[in-house]
Scaffold this motif. Sequence first.
Motif, PDB file in Angstrom:
ATOM      1  N   ARG A  92       0.821  -1.216   0.000  1.00 42.31           N
ATOM      2  CA  ARG A  92       0.000   0.000   0.000  1.00 42.31           C
ATOM      3  C   ARG A  92       0.853   1.263   0.000  1.00 42.31           C
ATOM      4  O   ARG A  92       0.499   2.262  -0.628  1.00 42.31           O
TER       5      ARG A  92
ATOM      6  N   SER B 249       5.268 -11.412   9.381  1.00 42.14           N
ATOM      7  CA  SER B 249       3.903 -11.951   9.563  1.00 42.14           C
ATOM      8  C   SER B 249       3.427 -12.723   8.346  1.00 42.14           C
ATOM      9  O   SER B 249       2.477 -13.482   8.426  1.00 42.14           O
TER      10      SER B 249
ATOM     11  N   ARG C 280      11.884 -11.103   8.868  1.00 37.81           N
ATOM     12  CA  ARG C 280      12.080 -12.062   9.970  1.00 37.81           C
ATOM     13  C   ARG C 280      10.863 -12.971  10.029  1.00 37.81           C
ATOM     14  O   ARG C 280       9.852 -12.731   9.349  1.00 37.81           O
TER      15      ARG C 280
ATOM     16  N   LYS D  51      -3.031 -16.988   5.223  1.00 37.53           N
ATOM     17  CA  LYS D  51      -2.475 -15.722   5.719  1.00 37.53           C
ATOM     18  C   LYS D  51      -2.912 -14.616   4.775  1.00 37.53           C
ATOM     19  O   LYS D  51      -2.560 -14.614   3.599  1.00 37.53           O
ATOM     20  N   THR D  52      -3.689 -13.684   5.308  1.00 40.02           N
ATOM     21  CA  THR D  52      -4.226 -12.622   4.459  1.00 40.02           C
ATOM     22  C   THR D  52      -4.002 -11.274   5.127  1.00 40.02           C
ATOM     23  O   THR D  52      -4.394 -11.076   6.278  1.00 40.02           O
ATOM     24  N   GLY D  53      -3.307 -10.391   4.457  1.00 40.47           N
ATOM     25  CA  GLY D  53      -2.971  -9.082   5.047  1.00 40.47           C
ATOM     26  C   GLY D  53      -2.136  -9.234   6.308  1.00 40.47           C
ATOM     27  O   GLY D  53      -2.109  -8.337   7.139  1.00 40.47           O
ATOM     28  N   GLY D  54      -1.460 -10.384   6.470  1.00 39.34           N
ATOM     29  CA  GLY D  54      -0.667 -10.626   7.688  1.00 39.34           C
ATOM     30  C   GLY D  54      -1.469 -11.282   8.799  1.00 39.34           C
ATOM     31  O   GLY D  54      -0.929 -11.627   9.832  1.00 39.34           O
TER      32      GLY D  54
HETATM   33  C1  MCA Z   1      -9.402  -5.913   5.000  1.00 39.65           C
HETATM   34  N1  MCA Z   1      -9.974  -6.007   3.794  1.00 39.65           N
HETATM   35  C2  MCA Z   1      -9.551  -7.119   3.189  1.00 39.65           C
HETATM   36  C3  MCA Z   1      -8.702  -7.730   4.108  1.00 39.65           C
HETATM   37  N2  MCA Z   1      -8.621  -6.956   5.218  1.00 39.65           N
HETATM   38  N3  MCA Z   1      -9.797  -7.648   1.977  1.00 39.65           N
HETATM   39  C4  MCA Z   1      -9.204  -8.792   1.649  1.00 39.65           C
HETATM   40  N4  MCA Z   1      -8.396  -9.435   2.473  1.00 39.65           N
HETATM   41  C5  MCA Z   1      -8.109  -8.937   3.708  1.00 39.65           C
HETATM   42  N5  MCA Z   1      -7.290  -9.573   4.507  1.00 39.65           N
HETATM   43  C6  MCA Z   1     -10.885  -5.088   3.159  1.00 39.65           C
HETATM   44  C7  MCA Z   1     -11.666  -4.267   4.128  1.00 39.65           C
HETATM   45  O1  MCA Z   1     -12.755  -4.993   4.656  1.00 39.65           O
HETATM   46  C8  MCA Z   1     -12.109  -3.156   3.228  1.00 39.65           C
HETATM   47  O2  MCA Z   1     -13.184  -3.584   2.447  1.00 39.65           O
HETATM   48  C9  MCA Z   1     -10.940  -2.956   2.303  1.00 39.65           C
HETATM   49  O3  MCA Z   1     -10.182  -4.167   2.387  1.00 39.65           O
HETATM   50  C10 MCA Z   1     -10.032  -1.833   2.658  1.00 39.65           C
HETATM   51  O4  MCA Z   1      -9.955  -1.783   4.045  1.00 39.65           O
HETATM   52  P1  MCA Z   1      -8.845  -0.973   4.767  1.00 39.65           P
HETATM   53  O5  MCA Z   1      -9.440  -0.457   6.002  1.00 39.65           O
HETATM   54  O6  MCA Z   1      -8.138  -0.018   3.903  1.00 39.65           O
HETATM   55  O7  MCA Z   1      -7.860  -2.147   5.038  1.00 39.65           O
HETATM   56  P2  MCA Z   1      -7.499  -2.553   6.423  1.00 39.65           P
HETATM   57  O8  MCA Z   1      -8.684  -3.119   7.085  1.00 39.65           O
HETATM   58  O9  MCA Z   1      -6.815  -1.377   7.011  1.00 39.65           O
HETATM   59  O10 MCA Z   1      -6.458  -3.743   6.246  1.00 39.65           O
HETATM   60  C11 MCA Z   1      -5.197  -3.622   5.699  1.00 39.65           C
HETATM   61  C12 MCA Z   1      -4.113  -3.767   6.741  1.00 39.65           C
HETATM   62  C13 MCA Z   1      -4.532  -4.887   7.720  1.00 39.65           C
HETATM   63  C14 MCA Z   1      -3.921  -2.472   7.485  1.00 39.65           C
HETATM   64  C15 MCA Z   1      -2.837  -4.135   6.027  1.00 39.65           C
HETATM   65  O11 MCA Z   1      -4.714  -6.078   7.001  1.00 39.65           O
HETATM   66  C16 MCA Z   1      -3.598  -5.073   8.861  1.00 39.65           C
HETATM   67  O12 MCA Z   1      -3.585  -4.304   9.823  1.00 39.65           O
HETATM   68  N6  MCA Z   1      -2.755  -6.107   8.842  1.00 39.65           N
HETATM   69  C17 MCA Z   1      -1.798  -6.406   9.902  1.00 39.65           C
HETATM   70  C18 MCA Z   1      -2.008  -7.782  10.422  1.00 39.65           C
HETATM   71  C19 MCA Z   1      -1.088  -8.085  11.588  1.00 39.65           C
HETATM   72  O13 MCA Z   1      -0.761  -7.267  12.423  1.00 39.65           O
HETATM   73  N7  MCA Z   1      -0.657  -9.322  11.623  1.00 39.65           N
HETATM   74  C20 MCA Z   1       0.292  -9.754  12.646  1.00 39.65           C
HETATM   75  C21 MCA Z   1      -0.133 -11.062  13.195  1.00 39.65           C
HETATM   76  P3  MCA Z   1     -14.521  -2.751   2.325  1.00 39.65           P
HETATM   77  O14 MCA Z   1     -14.050  -1.398   1.861  1.00 39.65           O
HETATM   78  O15 MCA Z   1     -15.295  -3.514   1.340  1.00 39.65           O
HETATM   79  O16 MCA Z   1     -15.074  -2.760   3.711  1.00 39.65           O
HETATM   80  S1  MCA Z   1       1.111 -11.616  14.382  1.00 39.65           S
HETATM   81  C22 MCA Z   1       2.003 -12.638  13.430  1.00 39.65           C
HETATM   82  O17 MCA Z   1       1.610 -12.897  12.353  1.00 39.65           O
HETATM   83  C23 MCA Z   1       3.321 -13.259  13.805  1.00 39.65           C
HETATM   84  C24 MCA Z   1       3.595 -13.339  15.249  1.00 39.65           C
HETATM   85  C25 MCA Z   1       4.399 -12.496  13.097  1.00 39.65           C
HETATM   86  O18 MCA Z   1       5.287 -13.170  12.553  1.00 39.65           O
HETATM   87  O19 MCA Z   1       4.321 -11.269  13.098  1.00 39.65           O
END
Ligand code: MCA
Length: 486
Positions: free
Chosen positions: A235, A265, A287, A389-392
């Motif tokens: 993004r 992630s 990592r 795994k989707t968006g992390g």
């Molecule tokens: C949100 N949308 C998605 C997804 N997530 N569409 C497809 N796949 C997805 N996974 C949709 C929303 O519903 C929205 O649709 C549109 O995309 C845009 O939303 P937006 O708000 O801009 O996106 P977001 O919700 O902010 O999500 C993007 C993001 C988020 C910020 C990259 O996925 C995120 O915060 N990811 C981080 C995950 C994380 O922290 N993982 C760590 C896990 P509509 O407009 O139709 O409603 S810990 C881990 O894994 C281990 C320990 C490690 O190694 O780190």
Amino acid sequence: MNANRVAIVSEGRSYSYAELDAASRRVAGALLSGRDDLGQARVAFLVRPGFEYVAVQRGIWRAGGVAVPLAASHPPPELAYVVRDAGAAVVAGEPATVSTLEPIAKAAGASFATTDRLLSHAAEPSLPHLGATRPAMIIYTSGTTARPKGVVTTHANIGAQIAALVEAWEWSPADRLLLALPLHHVHGIINGLGSALAVTATCEMLSSFDAAVVWNRFASGEVTVFTAVPTMYRRLISAWEAASAAEQQVWSEGARGLRLMMSGSAALPVQTLERWRDITGHTLLERYGMTEIGMALSNPLRGERRPGTVGMPLPGVEVRLVDESGVPVAPGGTGEVEVRGPGVFLEYWQRPDETRSAFRDGWFRTGDMAVVEHGSYRLLGRTAVDIIKTGGFKVSALEIEEVLREHPAIAECAVIGIADQEWGERVATALELASGETLSLDALQEWAKARLAPYKVPRALVTVNALPRNAMGKVVKPEVAALFRE
Ligand code: MCA
Ligand code: AMP
């Protein structure tokens, strides 16, 4: 420690370590309300990333409770599941969450407290002594079972996870982290917030991720460390490409000034790594970790970072590759990653059988396959097809299938992850509909949004007369995936 140093910056305000200490003490006092020790009672809390989140998290710890972070993006059924499964004694939330959380707390037999009340508590509590072996946190993670499991880590586990990162990545009090990750997972809580605060650095918290905001913060020249998931880098790249030449220059220059930028992630596509290097001059430090273990492998801070690989074991972490029977593979061989060390979690909350089967001879079995190439681990995918795994975010196909089966038009379904440039994988579902029924993707999404976190909602749909099954009647997931390539 200099108590006047800035601990947290959020919503345009700075908070010193002294203010954080006082606020978390007030929260602890309110939670204790006269008792000596919460005695590991679970406190579930829903607070957006910012100063109050940190004060509540640390207040729970100081009162002797177990912190259970809830996600603001989760609809009520998912919140209720976590509150109930964790056996929360208290649910805490910002005033805006009362109408959602109060009924959930009530139904689970927990009390409800607003963060306002916790933070304005006056009496000076006497705080319990906390042994390091006491449970500190439960994070819910999706796995090969239908419902998410609570991963219990102790104060000692958390301390060890953070110590490894502080050493390897040379965190220092001079650092200023820009944190745009959600705070119900390890990446944000441990790699981000926990590491910064452990060294009395400054943690600048954004309540959500916004590419332009992040770029402008890089451009300020104040930020030294950034960590994010690959989707966020995609993004950021898109936003940069859409910006004016003047903006691009200012953003790139600002980014160049950071000391460290990390990705994890989910697998970082080499293309993303290379584009990021073109734009910012940074070779992202990739990592590998997992909720159950914190971080295990990392490319070096100094020295060559190999694109497409995740480096070597972090300090204090033992990693090995084993075959199906648990025997270490010969050098250069492919095997399942097993991890041992002080950061490895205590147990899955109230799931002794699953805890037992997650370990073999004292090693935690990650379910990830890898090979060591030129002195760096390369991940090759997971042993379980049902983990996406989707968006992390890690999500379970089985969990989504169970929810979708409740839809009146759906007779049977199969959920898979399909490869996607932006999201890594996207959730997709093949459906057998009940006779005479129709169902559009929009309608399904609308229905699913009320029941599942946004990242679990299917983004692609095909309807079939019959799902592909093997002789035993089991759905063949690779053939389901083929339906989406047609
Ligand atoms: C949100 N949308 C998605 C997804 N997530 N569409 C497809 N796949 C997805 N996974 C949709 C929303 O519903 C929205 O649709 C549109 O995309 C845009 O939303 P937006 O708000 O801009 O996106 P977001 O919700 O902010 O999500 C993007 C993001 C988020 C910020 C990259 O996925 C995120 O915060 N990811 C981080 C995950 C994380 O922290 N993982 C760590 C896990 P509509 O407009 O139709 O409603 S810990 C881990 O894994 C281990 C320990 C490690 O190694 O780190
Ligand atoms: P979670 O259980 O949500 O903590 O996710 C952990 C999983 O994320 C691991 O088991 C891996 O499958 C995956 N993962 C984490 N970091 C990486 C990485 N750098 N490359 C590929 N996969 C990763």
